[in-house]
Structure formats: structure tokens, C-alpha cells
Motif scaffolding. Sequence first.
Motif, short mmCIF file in Angstrom:
data_model
loop_
_atom_site.label_atom_id
_atom_site.label_comp_id
_atom_site.label_asym_id
_atom_site.label_seq_id
_atom_site.Cartn_x
_atom_site.Cartn_y
_atom_site.Cartn_z
N PHE A 1 0.91 -1.15 0.26
CA PHE A 1 0.10 0.07 -0.09
C PHE A 1 0.92 1.20 -0.14
O PHE A 1 0.74 2.43 -0.84
N ALA A 2 1.83 1.42 0.87
CA ALA A 2 2.80 2.53 1.06
C ALA A 2 3.45 2.54 -0.31
O ALA A 2 3.67 3.70 -0.70
N LEU A 3 3.73 1.73 -0.85
CA LEU A 3 4.78 1.64 -2.04
C LEU A 3 4.03 2.29 -3.26
O LEU A 3 4.45 3.11 -3.87
N MET A 4 2.74 1.68 -3.26
CA MET A 4 1.94 2.14 -4.58
C MET A 4 1.53 3.57 -4.18
O MET A 4 1.89 4.45 -5.37
N ALA A 5 1.36 4.00 -3.09
CA ALA A 5 0.77 5.28 -2.88
C ALA A 5 2.01 6.34 -3.22
O ALA A 5 1.67 7.33 -3.98
N GLY A 6 3.20 5.78 -2.79
CA GLY A 6 4.29 6.62 -3.05
C GLY A 6 4.79 6.92 -4.46
O GLY A 6 5.06 7.90 -5.00
N VAL A 7 4.67 5.43 -5.13
CA VAL A 7 5.34 5.65 -6.82
C VAL A 7 4.13 6.46 -7.55
O VAL A 7 4.73 7.52 -8.18
N ILE A 8 3.04 6.32 -7.21
CA ILE A 8 2.02 7.04 -8.28
C ILE A 8 2.06 8.44 -7.57
O ILE A 8 1.90 9.34 -8.56
N THR A 9 2.15 8.71 -6.58
CA THR A 9 2.21 10.27 -6.11
C THR A 9 3.31 10.90 -6.98
O THR A 9 3.39 12.13 -7.24
N LYS A 10 4.51 10.06 -6.78
CA LYS A 10 5.82 10.78 -7.38
C LYS A 10 5.82 10.86 -8.95
O LYS A 10 6.05 11.95 -9.60
N MET A 11 4.96 9.98 -9.47
CA MET A 11 4.79 10.00 -11.01
C MET A 11 4.23 10.96 -11.52
O MET A 11 4.28 11.75 -12.55
N THR B 1 7.41 -3.31 -6.66
CA THR B 1 8.70 -2.97 -6.72
C THR B 1 9.48 -2.83 -7.79
O THR B 1 10.53 -2.15 -7.73
N SER B 2 8.98 -3.26 -9.01
CA SER B 2 9.63 -2.99 -10.26
C SER B 2 10.97 -3.60 -10.25
O SER B 2 12.06 -3.15 -10.85
N SER B 3 11.28 -4.57 -9.43
CA SER B 3 12.79 -5.29 -9.34
C SER B 3 12.44 -6.71 -9.14
O SER B 3 12.21 -7.11 -8.10
N SER B 4 13.02 -7.30 -10.06
CA SER B 4 13.10 -8.96 -10.21
C SER B 4 13.87 -9.44 -8.94
O SER B 4 13.67 -10.56 -8.13
N ALA B 5 15.08 -8.41 -8.75
CA ALA B 5 16.14 -9.01 -7.77
C ALA B 5 15.46 -8.66 -6.32
O ALA B 5 15.65 -9.61 -5.60
N ALA B 6 14.68 -7.53 -6.06
CA ALA B 6 14.08 -7.55 -4.65
C ALA B 6 13.00 -8.66 -4.53
O ALA B 6 12.71 -8.83 -3.50
N THR B 7 12.24 -9.19 -5.59
CA THR B 7 11.16 -9.90 -5.47
C THR B 7 12.01 -11.35 -5.28
O THR B 7 11.16 -12.45 -4.94
N LEU B 8 13.17 -11.57 -5.62
CA LEU B 8 13.70 -13.05 -5.56
C LEU B 8 13.51 -13.78 -4.43
O LEU B 8 13.06 -14.93 -4.39
N PRO B 9 13.64 -13.29 -3.12
CA PRO B 9 13.35 -14.10 -2.07
C PRO B 9 11.78 -14.59 -2.05
O PRO B 9 11.71 -15.84 -1.85
N VAL B 10 10.92 -13.73 -2.42
CA VAL B 10 9.47 -14.12 -2.49
C VAL B 10 9.09 -15.28 -3.40
O VAL B 10 8.50 -16.25 -3.40
N THR B 11 9.94 -15.08 -4.61
CA THR B 11 9.74 -15.95 -5.68
C THR B 11 10.23 -17.29 -5.49
O THR B 11 9.64 -18.34 -5.51
N MET B 12 11.43 -17.53 -4.67
CA MET B 12 11.91 -18.76 -4.24
C MET B 12 11.02 -19.47 -3.28
O MET B 12 10.68 -20.47 -3.29
N GLU B 13 10.47 -18.23 -2.32
CA GLU B 13 9.55 -19.20 -1.19
C GLU B 13 8.33 -19.75 -2.08
O GLU B 13 7.72 -20.69 -1.82
N CYS B 14 7.92 -18.90 -2.99
CA CYS B 14 6.51 -19.26 -3.61
C CYS B 14 6.84 -20.77 -4.44
O CYS B 14 6.05 -21.50 -4.36
N VAL C 1 16.86 -4.36 -11.52
CA VAL C 1 16.43 -3.06 -10.70
C VAL C 1 15.31 -2.19 -11.66
O VAL C 1 15.33 -2.19 -12.88
N PRO C 2 14.82 -1.55 -10.97
CA PRO C 2 13.96 -0.59 -11.70
C PRO C 2 14.43 0.18 -12.79
O PRO C 2 15.69 0.62 -12.40
N SER C 3 13.83 0.28 -14.08
CA SER C 3 14.29 1.10 -15.08
C SER C 3 15.72 0.67 -15.84
O SER C 3 16.14 1.39 -16.93
N ALA C 4 16.18 -0.59 -15.35
CA ALA C 4 17.43 -1.01 -16.22
C ALA C 4 16.86 -1.22 -17.68
O ALA C 4 17.94 -0.90 -18.52
N GLY C 5 16.04 -1.52 -17.80
CA GLY C 5 15.66 -1.97 -19.29
C GLY C 5 15.44 -0.90 -20.30
O GLY C 5 15.91 -1.04 -21.50
#
Length: 468
Positions: free
Chosen positions: A252-262, A324-337, A405-409
Motif C-alpha cells: 500500500f505504502a509503495l503504490m501510494a508513493g510511486v503514483i504520487t511521485k509519478m 517493486t519493479s525489481s526482479s532482484a528485490a522480488t527474488l526471495p519471495v519468488t523462491m519461497e512461492c 532493478v527498476p528502469s534498467a530495461g
Amino acid sequence: MKNLPLYVKIIIGLVVGIIWSFISSSLGLNWLTRDWISPFGDIFIRMLKFIAVPLVLFSIISGVSGLKDVGRLGRIGGRTLGIYLITTVTAVVVGLLFGNIVQPGKFMDEEQRVKNRISYEQWATENNVAILDGKSYLNDPQYSHLLSDADRASMATDMDKKVEGKMESLKSRKDEGPLRFLVDMVPSNIVISISDNRLMLQVIFFAIFFGICLVMIPENTAKPVINFFEGLNQVFLKMVDLVMQAAPFFVFALMAGVITKMAETPAEVAELFISLGSYSLTVFVALVLMIFGFYPVIIKLLGIAKYTEFLRKISPAQFLAFSTSSSAATLPVTMECVEERVGVSKNVSSFVLPIGATVNMDGTSLYQTIAVLFLAQIHMVELDFVQQLTIILTATLASIGSAAVPSAGVIMLMVVLSSVGLNPAWIAIILPVDRILDMCRTVVNVTGDATVCTVIAKGEGELNPVED
Ligand code: ASP
């Protein structure tokens, strides 16, 4: 609320975050979001990031040392890279099909496109770049009345400043030879590699090498070391577990922040989507096709699971990738799932997923392909068959080279643009909508990794489906 599955809670967090960002900007409460809500999103990303690198290190070491057989590791490694390559090239081809059939760039006003074309020819002449389709609008009297304001009206020139920093970071890579990527994979100081998220491949190299050596020394010497790393691995997995309990609030905090910044006001958000709508929509639909068309076919063909079930099981990772827009940051959760919910053994997931997070980016390669075609189309540049083949090659390599990481692409997109003689500064045109597309393509990147990992596990007899 308490009994809802985690992924439903994460969706709620996500939706409430988006709704809140619109409410706060219309009530003039952006300061509240920026100062009091958004920092929790940053804390969340920081926690995921500090978990990611040690988790990769410890899980690869315990995974590889658990394989006992180095030959088998070589086979899994070969298959992993082969299948990752196939999915990436498929994504690029899907991108080419969408870009050529929908032609999102042609929705733009004709006169603006001619002005863009003239400014492209001026840029190409100044920079000694060959104009590959051989046409010249610059010398065509029919367009002479547009000449004087072509420069001013060109969409790219007035935005050049925005990309200067990105150009610099790319220039430093220019003089490197063809084997540079191999050299870059080998750490010269493992402590430095561990301390920099962008050097994940070096950590993977070290961990695999360490794990192999652990298998090769006498068992009674290796045993305590293996137990030690297995213990550390468990600790970091527990951390993921705990952080994920609070994920709905963090999202929730992440989405609110990202959209507000955009965008500062709701009108600005709407404006962004309208001006680059055809392009964003084409990328979005193609990405959706990957998730609901391409990966299901693979999962179904191999008789692995019902796709909806598979999607539900990996959905916490997908929602996290989106926020998060980041596969690296998501990795721990991807592994768990993939381990706990899909049932892939740790031996396979601990090896295949970290490599996937860094080299396999189907969403990124697809987006880069459509972006190049779109930018060429709004500049009236026709890309012939050979150039489209070049795009297949460079978009594949560029996605492999993009950091997770975000925006690398979008930085690596400059490489693809240059490879077909186009102006790399054009990325400025699509930057306004890049963050939102980054969120979507990262979901595809993570889904691709999870799918390939499950496929490899199935082939190795290391998949034990988990009933819920
Ligand atoms: N953000 C993407 C990822 O982490 C990379 C990119 O396309 O920018 O997978």
C-alpha cells in the motif's frame, strides 16, 4: 480479513494504495503521502534487497552442495540457459508481431511524424549515422515548409537533458570487447560483489564454485560447513516469511508513493496515458498475452498443473514484482512461492531462480522490441527485415544485460536503438510512462523465471506438487 489468503491481502493493499494516491492528490495531501506513507515503501524495498544477496549466496551454496553430483549440475545449468534463451527470443518475436501489426506509432499525427523524421535525418547527418531506409525528407521540397520548426517541434530534442545521465552510464560500456560479459561475471573481490546488488552474477559465480568445491572435499570435513550454510539459509527464509506477513501494508505504502511521485495531479496522470496510450496499450496487451497465453501453454503441455492454480501459487511474487519493479528485490519471495507452494525442490530453485532473475527477462525484451518499433514509426523510419533480425539479437542480449532493478530495461534500450541506426536519446519520449510499464514487465520477468524453474524441476524429477 485475518483469514484471507496473502495474495488477496496484497491485492487489497495495492488497490487501496492506488486509490489513496488519487484521493491525496485531489485533496492536496501529497505531502502526507510523501512524508508519512511513502517511507514505509522504501523500508520494504530495503529489507527485500538486504535479504536478496545473502539468500542467493546461501541458498545456492546449500542447493549445489545438496546435488552431490557435479555432472548433474552441468546438465541442469545447460538446460536452464537453453530454456531461458528460448523464452526470451519468443518474447522478442511476440513484440515484433505486435509492433508490426498494431503499429502503435502510426496513430500519431502525420505532420508531427514528418517533423520527427526531418529532425532524425538532421541528427543522423550530424553524427555520421547512415539512414538505412535511404529516404530523404530533408531534401524533399514537399516538406520544406516544415524544415524550420522541425528542430523545435522534434519530440526528442527538448527532452535530451533527461537522458544525459543515462547516456553517460552507457558510454562507459562502449569500448568493451565481446568477452566483456564473461569477465564481468567473475568477481575480483567477493566482498565488493556482495555489497552491490548489481553484481549478483558475480555472487552466483562464487556460490556455484564454492558449492562445487564443497562437494569435492571429504564428506566429514564438508558436513559442518554444509550444515552451517543450510542454517543461514533457513534464517534468511524466515526473514522473508516475516517480511511477507506485513507485505499488504508495505505494498500500500509503495503504490501510494510511486503514483504520487509519478504525477502530482490526477489530470497529469491521465494526460500521460493519453499521449502515449497506443504504445503503452500495445506493450501491456503483449505482456498480458505472455502471462495468459505463452506460459500457460508450456505449463499445460508438460502436464505440470492447472495454470490458474500455478498462477495463484506464484501470485504473491507477481504482485511484489508489480509494486517493486525489481526482479532482484522480488527474488526471495519468488523462491519461497516456487519452493513452498509449487513444490519445486530447493536443489533446483536455489540455482535456477537467481540466474533467471539476473539473465532471463522476457517482459523486458518484449517491451524493448515494441519500444524500438514505436519510436521508429513515430519518426517515419521503416525497419527492413535485416534490421528486425538485428532487433531480435540485440533485444535478447540487452535484456540479458539489464540489471534486475527498476528502469534498467530503458537504459539498455539505448543499445537496441543504436544497433539499428536510431537515436538513443529517443528514450526520453517514452520515459514518462516507463515506470508503469516497468511494473508490468517485471511481473512477466518473474513469471517467466518461475515457469522455467518449474519446467526444469519437472524434467529432473524434482517437482512434488503441493496440495492446498
Ligand atoms: N525492472 C525490471 C526487472 O527488475 C528490469 C527492467 O526491465 O527495467 O526485472
